[in-house]
Design a protein around this motif. Sequence first.
Motif, PDB file in Angstrom:
ATOM      1  N   ASP A   1       0.831  -1.214   0.000  1.00 47.13           N
ATOM      2  CA  ASP A   1       0.000   0.000   0.000  1.00 47.13           C
ATOM      3  C   ASP A   1       0.862   1.259   0.000  1.00 47.13           C
ATOM      4  O   ASP A   1       0.566   2.238  -0.703  1.00 47.13           O
ATOM      5  N   GLY A   2       1.934   1.242   0.786  1.00 44.46           N
ATOM      6  CA  GLY A   2       2.789   2.411   0.892  1.00 44.46           C
ATOM      7  C   GLY A   2       3.531   2.726  -0.396  1.00 44.46           C
ATOM      8  O   GLY A   2       3.692   3.895  -0.763  1.00 44.46           O
ATOM      9  N   ILE A   3       3.959   1.684  -1.094  1.00 42.88           N
ATOM     10  CA  ILE A   3       4.724   1.886  -2.330  1.00 42.88           C
ATOM     11  C   ILE A   3       3.812   2.306  -3.484  1.00 42.88           C
ATOM     12  O   ILE A   3       4.130   3.239  -4.241  1.00 42.88           O
ATOM     13  N   PHE A   4       2.669   1.655  -3.598  1.00 40.66           N
ATOM     14  CA  PHE A   4       1.811   1.871  -4.778  1.00 40.66           C
ATOM     15  C   PHE A   4       0.623   2.792  -4.513  1.00 40.66           C
ATOM     16  O   PHE A   4      -0.157   3.090  -5.428  1.00 40.66           O
ATOM     17  N   GLY A   5       0.470   3.237  -3.288  1.00 39.91           N
ATOM     18  CA  GLY A   5      -0.609   4.173  -2.987  1.00 39.91           C
ATOM     19  C   GLY A   5      -1.974   3.528  -2.917  1.00 39.91           C
ATOM     20  O   GLY A   5      -2.998   4.221  -3.000  1.00 39.91           O
ATOM     21  N   THR A   6      -2.037   2.217  -2.759  1.00 41.88           N
ATOM     22  CA  THR A   6      -3.319   1.518  -2.617  1.00 41.88           C
ATOM     23  C   THR A   6      -3.764   1.572  -1.154  1.00 41.88           C
ATOM     24  O   THR A   6      -3.037   2.057  -0.281  1.00 41.88           O
ATOM     25  N   HIS A   7      -4.935   1.038  -0.899  1.00 46.03           N
ATOM     26  CA  HIS A   7      -5.438   0.988   0.469  1.00 46.03           C
ATOM     27  C   HIS A   7      -6.040  -0.389   0.717  1.00 46.03           C
ATOM     28  O   HIS A   7      -6.990  -0.795   0.054  1.00 46.03           O
ATOM     29  N   ARG A   8      -5.428  -1.134   1.646  1.00 43.40           N
ATOM     30  CA  ARG A   8      -5.844  -2.509   1.952  1.00 43.40           C
ATOM     31  C   ARG A   8      -5.926  -3.330   0.666  1.00 43.40           C
ATOM     32  O   ARG A   8      -6.994  -3.807   0.277  1.00 43.40           O
ATOM     33  N   ILE A   9      -4.778  -3.504   0.052  1.00 47.09           N
ATOM     34  CA  ILE A   9      -4.686  -4.248  -1.209  1.00 47.09           C
ATOM     35  C   ILE A   9      -5.210  -5.669  -1.050  1.00 47.09           C
ATOM     36  O   ILE A   9      -5.681  -6.288  -2.008  1.00 47.09           O
ATOM     37  N   GLY A  10      -5.163  -6.163   0.201  1.00 46.84           N
ATOM     38  CA  GLY A  10      -5.647  -7.521   0.444  1.00 46.84           C
ATOM     39  C   GLY A  10      -7.107  -7.704   0.078  1.00 46.84           C
ATOM     40  O   GLY A  10      -7.514  -8.778  -0.373  1.00 46.84           O
ATOM     41  N   LEU A  11      -7.910  -6.644   0.265  1.00 48.61           N
ATOM     42  CA  LEU A  11      -9.324  -6.730  -0.097  1.00 48.61           C
ATOM     43  C   LEU A  11      -9.524  -6.834  -1.605  1.00 48.61           C
ATOM     44  O   LEU A  11     -10.575  -7.298  -2.065  1.00 48.61           O
ATOM     45  N   SER A  12      -8.529  -6.424  -2.381  1.00 52.29           N
ATOM     46  CA  SER A  12      -8.644  -6.481  -3.836  1.00 52.29           C
ATOM     47  C   SER A  12      -8.253  -7.849  -4.394  1.00 52.29           C
ATOM     48  O   SER A  12      -8.681  -8.211  -5.482  1.00 52.29           O
ATOM     49  N   VAL A  13      -7.445  -8.572  -3.663  1.00 48.03           N
ATOM     50  CA  VAL A  13      -6.941  -9.852  -4.187  1.00 48.03           C
ATOM     51  C   VAL A  13      -7.506 -11.061  -3.443  1.00 48.03           C
ATOM     52  O   VAL A  13      -7.380 -12.193  -3.916  1.00 48.03           O
ATOM     53  N   LEU A  14      -8.113 -10.837  -2.293  1.00 47.16           N
ATOM     54  CA  LEU A  14      -8.675 -11.944  -1.522  1.00 47.16           C
ATOM     55  C   LEU A  14     -10.179 -11.763  -1.369  1.00 47.16           C
ATOM     56  O   LEU A  14     -10.667 -10.630  -1.318  1.00 47.16           O
ATOM     57  N   PRO A  15     -10.932 -12.858  -1.284  1.00 48.08           N
ATOM     58  CA  PRO A  15     -12.355 -12.743  -0.967  1.00 48.08           C
ATOM     59  C   PRO A  15     -12.532 -12.043   0.382  1.00 48.08           C
ATOM     60  O   PRO A  15     -11.699 -12.195   1.284  1.00 48.08           O
ATOM     61  N   THR A  16     -13.602 -11.280   0.500  1.00 45.74           N
ATOM     62  CA  THR A  16     -13.829 -10.512   1.723  1.00 45.74           C
ATOM     63  C   THR A  16     -13.830 -11.409   2.958  1.00 45.74           C
ATOM     64  O   THR A  16     -13.292 -11.052   4.006  1.00 45.74           O
ATOM     65  N   SER A  17     -14.422 -12.602   2.819  1.00 44.18           N
ATOM     66  CA  SER A  17     -14.501 -13.517   3.965  1.00 44.18           C
ATOM     67  C   SER A  17     -13.119 -13.986   4.405  1.00 44.18           C
ATOM     68  O   SER A  17     -12.832 -14.101   5.601  1.00 44.18           O
ATOM     69  N   VAL A  18     -12.251 -14.262   3.421  1.00 45.40           N
ATOM     70  CA  VAL A  18     -10.886 -14.724   3.740  1.00 45.40           C
ATOM     71  C   VAL A  18     -10.090 -13.594   4.384  1.00 45.40           C
ATOM     72  O   VAL A  18      -9.418 -13.783   5.406  1.00 45.40           O
ATOM     73  N   TYR A  19     -10.186 -12.407   3.774  1.00 50.40           N
ATOM     74  CA  TYR A  19      -9.473 -11.252   4.323  1.00 50.40           C
ATOM     75  C   TYR A  19      -9.984 -10.939   5.734  1.00 50.40           C
ATOM     76  O   TYR A  19      -9.200 -10.677   6.650  1.00 50.40           O
ATOM     77  N   GLY A  20     -11.292 -10.999   5.909  1.00 48.32           N
ATOM     78  CA  GLY A  20     -11.884 -10.742   7.221  1.00 48.32           C
ATOM     79  C   GLY A  20     -11.425 -11.752   8.258  1.00 48.32           C
ATOM     80  O   GLY A  20     -11.159 -11.404   9.404  1.00 48.32           O
ATOM     81  N   PHE A  21     -11.326 -13.013   7.838  1.00 44.95           N
ATOM     82  CA  PHE A  21     -10.852 -14.058   8.757  1.00 44.95           C
ATOM     83  C   PHE A  21      -9.426 -13.767   9.209  1.00 44.95           C
ATOM     84  O   PHE A  21      -9.111 -13.868  10.404  1.00 44.95           O
ATOM     85  N   LEU A  22      -8.564 -13.386   8.272  1.00 45.62           N
ATOM     86  CA  LEU A  22      -7.166 -13.101   8.609  1.00 45.62           C
ATOM     87  C   LEU A  22      -7.053 -11.915   9.561  1.00 45.62           C
ATOM     88  O   LEU A  22      -6.391 -11.995  10.601  1.00 45.62           O
ATOM     89  N   ILE A  23      -7.718 -10.807   9.222  1.00 46.92           N
ATOM     90  CA  ILE A  23      -7.621  -9.617  10.066  1.00 46.92           C
ATOM     91  C   ILE A  23      -8.262  -9.869  11.428  1.00 46.92           C
ATOM     92  O   ILE A  23      -7.774  -9.405  12.459  1.00 46.92           O
ATOM     93  N   GLY A  24      -9.360 -10.626  11.447  1.00 51.86           N
ATOM     94  CA  GLY A  24     -10.001 -10.963  12.717  1.00 51.86           C
ATOM     95  C   GLY A  24      -9.069 -11.769  13.610  1.00 51.86           C
ATOM     96  O   GLY A  24      -8.978 -11.518  14.829  1.00 51.86           O
TER      97      GLY A  24
END
Length: 436
Positions: A90-113
């Motif tokens: 995110d810091g290099i490319f100016g994105t925000h929570r790039i994980g939400l763009s490449v992972l299903p919301t449920s998977v990303y939510g599980f990891l962050i949870g």
Amino acid sequence: MEYLPNIGFVIILILGIGYFAKNVKKLIRNIKLGQDVDVSDNKSQRWKNMVMVALGQSKMVRRPIAGILHIVVYIGFIIINIEVLEIIIDGIFGTHRIGLSVLPTSVYGFLIGAFEILAVLVFVSVTLFWIRRNIIRLQRFWKSEMTSWPKNDGNNILYFEMVLMTLFLVMNATDIHFQSINSGNLISQFISPWFGDSESLLHSIERGAWWLHIIGILIFLNYLYFSKHLHILLAFPNTYYASVKPKGTLNNLEAVTKEVMLMMDPNADPFAAPAEGETEEEPAKFGASDVHDLNRVQLLNAYTCTECGRCTSACPANLTGKKLSPRKIMMDTRDRLEEVGKNIDANNGEFKDDGKQLLNDYITPEEIWACTTCNACVEECPVSINPLSIIVEMRRYLVMEQSAAPTELNNMMTNIENNGAPWPYSQMDRLNWKNE
């Protein structure tokens, strides 16, 4: 202008990682000042030791309370920092929570949870460590060698971890987009109301927490070199290169062994030339008086020491009030090695004799002769450090280079030389006891 934050991030990242790499290079240089040692044997056993002791924390849990808390902090801190990869992208490319763009919301939510739960567990565990160290004041944290810097260092790391875990949760709690998906915010959803509902304020807090989190991680990374927490990185090579021989096995000097064999063989010619293929090499110095004389594994041990004090708390000499502290042996070795390293840096890569040495200037003969060679310190160390090996090498130097053993030991060795036994009786009288 819109790329300035990204450029600033890259500069900070390069500076942080670059300074860390510079110190790692210095660390390796210092360890290589020691004598080379062959550790190529028993590779399967070495790998097993590394997996069980460094990764599996098998020796930590021998003291269950500290062991379990340490495992929580160890696992939690390592796993939570997986998110650093997302922060860097995110810091290099100016994105925000790039994980939400490449992972299903449920998977990303599980990891962050999972990360949020671990963050709370780490915070609680670190708080308990702080209480044990500063309120309960466990005796091993307050020994004489634990001067202001070692005590402050132990607390500094705890504060670092508390702040980083807090910033992680605040970053999530004030991220409006993340909270809106209502997945993975297991803990942060309860913190979010604390910051109000002003979008501009929430965005400012989230960005502030995000920047402080990554900068804090880079500061923490570079603090490691100056801290006892260098064991986070060095525990793995240290447990791999640790001795796989039975405890109590001492290394024999080939030159001394050969000399003894010649003395015991009545037909041996001490002046005979070495056989073909043999070398007639004698060590330039017996034992160790400074860090240059120790081997590389022993110097790695010194840098790996966690200063936990388990070795000293199990040392019978220390428990009976003697001056010896195995932890101090390792701390002194590391301090002297750092001093030698700074000497080399100040003299363009060459060591300039400073009139000091590890023995006497850092470690006194009184300390090393107090050791009973029982191996309790070796057995207790959670990362397979061997203070005894350093003590034995310094004893060897005192005896073989300076003839400076205690009177009782000198008398015993003289008796063995003259009488073939430790007692002051002539060889003719050695069997008189059986007639009594």
